[in-house]
Design an enzyme around this catalytic site. Structure first.
Site, PDB file in Angstrom:
ATOM      1  N   ASP A   1       0.823  -1.209   0.000  1.00 13.43           N
ATOM      2  CA  ASP A   1       0.000   0.000   0.000  1.00 13.43           C
ATOM      3  C   ASP A   1       0.862   1.265   0.000  1.00 13.43           C
ATOM      4  OD1 ASP A   1      -1.885   1.965   0.531  1.00 13.43           O
ATOM      5  OD2 ASP A   1      -2.378   1.237   2.540  1.00 13.43           O
TER       6      ASP A   1
ATOM      7  N   HIS B   1      -4.052   4.419   6.256  1.00 19.86           N
ATOM      8  CA  HIS B   1      -2.948   3.871   5.464  1.00 19.86           C
ATOM      9  C   HIS B   1      -1.605   4.191   6.121  1.00 19.86           C
ATOM     10  CE1 HIS B   1      -5.698   3.108   2.059  1.00 19.86           C
ATOM     11  NE2 HIS B   1      -6.291   4.213   2.473  1.00 19.86           N
TER      12      HIS B   1
END
Length: 571
Positions: free
Chosen positions: A193, A366
């Site tokens: 990610d 994130h």
């Protein structure tokens, strides 16, 4: 002989959302996530964007399953479009599978699909050529997993969306021991990610966000409209907790949201302190404004359009008024900034005010720079492919990885459709496959392309100009004076001379074709577009869409019919 392994990103690279990655091991294809993304500003009228399934359709017999990391739209949103008329097993955590079922049941063509399989962090599924296992990660929704595919050449690891939060409750905790174990087994390629890779700032933990939400509720003396993503269960839990502690009731605005919340409650992923905290929308009038929290997630979990309707008084049940606070609890992507700014302006015009968590806290689901480096150090991959983020974020991720000692030649800043061949000698780029965006507009799937979008853009900027003409081709003449109609181009009453000259140009162009050229419909219309287009641009410096409507009539036939059936004009 070593295995033939390919990793093919079909979505999620150089963009936000639409995650979909195919891992091909000999004659088996493992699909990691099947997500969508919400349209950016230039995609006029488009509801959502999904990956191009062309490569998978060509190799449908090789697909052994779809493996989901979590229940957000960027991971499960495209399932209804992919699963219709296909019998492919889908694997995910308990909550992810329940949300996937809700998603597929919305579509008539996929609502009968029922080949779902619940897995957990202890599950390992042996296939002929590889073993798929899962590990817990921290994200804004429970049941988030990373996925490891064990091959003869090592593990291929896909992180999904993740962050590290040391204060996370057991429901959200990362399994560090499992990550270390996978790293010890050997990771040949890591798909990680990148959505927050530019940030070196640590994200605030969820406990601090919970306190911030409660303080906002406590000190506002009026209605609070909370804008959130429907599947952000962590945020919704904080809203419920804050409402209970400040004596407010929570109103759910849609059936989809209520179904998601009821599902999370049934699975014990979401808890409320009192059953009477939830009130139906029809009972709002029974409570004072300072007793209400309205939870708005919008259609398909995207709240901005719903807020705009409230501000413009086009929502059937809720209109934003004086002393309303719109509390945006989800950090929007950079691509949505213009839309967010427009929405805020509408809210202020309606008399409300806006507050965003991102104004005061750095909150993200994130991983930031340090967390990305920690993931790399735990797994110790030989090769890295940054995913999930625009190019600059993937590039920042590459720099971050290089700081840990990973050579740049071992980092692939790929794009959708690229093929990474994994071999004993290393990983290298192969021949790309077809990949792109498939746009969903209403019930249409893939019938909107670049030409349609270009026309929509021109229509939105310069309008349309229609020329209507009736001709008698046999006698080579125009039967009646041409008519011109325009919408979104110029104000007709203030431009009568322009319209009159346009009529003359239409007549001259048509007559010139009838007199001097071998008749051809396409040539006639093209000449009309060119002549009219040049004139209108000279006069206005605009390029409207020009639509010729040319009808043909045979006057000799009409005269013959009129003699047979004379018109009675007497009273």
């Amino acid at each position: 002989m070593s295995q033939n392994i390919k990793v093919i990103p079909l979505g999620g690279l150089r963009e936000n959302g639409k995650n979909m990655y195919a891992v091909e091991v000999d004659d088996e294809i493992f699909i990691l996530d099947c997500g969508l993304k919400y349209p950016e500003n230039e995609l006029l009228g488009i509801d959502v964007v999904i990956p191009d399934f062309s490569y998978l359709e060509e190799n449908i017999d090789k697909i052994v399953g779809v493996f989901l990391t979590h229940g957000h739209a960027d991971a499960i949103g495209a399932l209804p479009y992919f699963l219709k008329s296909r019998d492919i097993p889908v694997f995910g955590s308990k909550l992810t599978i329940e949300l996937a079922k809700i998603n597929t049941e919305r579509d008539p063509l996929s609502k009968k699909f029922n080949d779902f399989h619940v897995v957990d962090e202890k599950t390992a599924i042996d296939f002929e050529n590889a073993t798929v296992s899962f590990f817990k990660t921290t994200h804004s929704i429970p049941g988030s997993f990373g996925i490891s595919i064990k091959t003869e050449l090592g593990n291929i690891v896909y992180t999904g969306d993740f962050k590290f939060d040391q204060s996370a409750t057991p429901m959200y905790q990362t399994d560090f021991a499992r990550l270390t174990q996978i790293g010890a087994q050997g990771v040949i390629l890591l798909l990680s990610d990148s959505a927050n890779a530019e940030s070196a700032r640590p994200s605030v933990n969820e406990l601090e966000i919970g306190r911030y939400v409660e303080e906002t509720f406590k000190y506002h003396n009026g209605r609070i409209i909370v804008a959130s993503v429907a599947s952000n269960i962590a945020r919704i839990q904080q809203v419920f907790d804050a409402a209970y502690r400040t004596g407010r009731k929570v109103v759910l605005t849609g059936r989809d949201l209520e179904r998601i919340i009821r599902t999370a409650m049934r699975l014990d992923y979401l808890k409320i302190e009192s059953d009477d905290i939830l009130v139906p929308i029809k009972d709002m009038a029974k409570y004072d404004d300072d007793q209400l929290v309205i939870l708005e997630t919008g259609r398909m979990g995207e709240p901005l359009k719903a807020l705009q309707k409230m501000a413009q008084k086009r929502n059937r049940s809720i209109h934003i008024h004086e002393n309303d606070l719109v509390f945006i609890t989800t950090t929007p992507s950079y691509a949505m900034e213009t839309n967010v700014a427009r929405t805020k302006d509408m809210i202020y015009r309606a008399g409300g005010e806006v507050k965003s968590i991102s104004d005061d806290l750095h909150a993200s689901g994130h991983a930031n720079k340090n967390e990305l480096q920690l993931m790399i150090n735990l797994l110790n991959p030989k090769y890295l492919m940054p995913i999930q983020g625009e190019y600059r974020l993937m590039d920042a991720h590459a720099e971050i990885a290089h700081e840990t000692g990973l050579p740049f030649k071992n980092i692939f800043l790929a794009q959708n459709g690229d093929v990474l061949s994994v071999e004993a000698e290393g990983v290298h780029l192969g021949t790309a496959v077809d990949s792109g965006n498939v746009m969903i507009d209403g019930s249409g799937v893939g019938d909107i392309g670049n030409i349609v979008l270009r026309d929509r853009k021109v229509l939105s900027e310069d309008g349309i100009f229609v020329a209507v003409v009736t001709i008698d081709r046999k006698n080579k003449k125009i039967v009646a004076k041409p008519k011109v109609i325009t919408r979104g181009f110029v104000y007709i009453k203030a431009n009568r001379d322009l319209m009159a000259e346009s009529i003359d140009i239409v007549a001259n162009t048509i007559q010139n074709n009838l007199d001097h050229k071998e008749f051809d419909w396409s040539t006639l219309k093209q000449d009309l577009r060119e002549d009219l287009g040049h004139f209108l641009y000279e006069q206005t410096h605009r390029h409207p869409v020009i639509l010729p409507v040319i009808m043909e009539i045979n006057q000799n036939k009409l005269r013959s019919q009129s003699r047979k059936h004379p018109t009675n004009t007497s009273n």
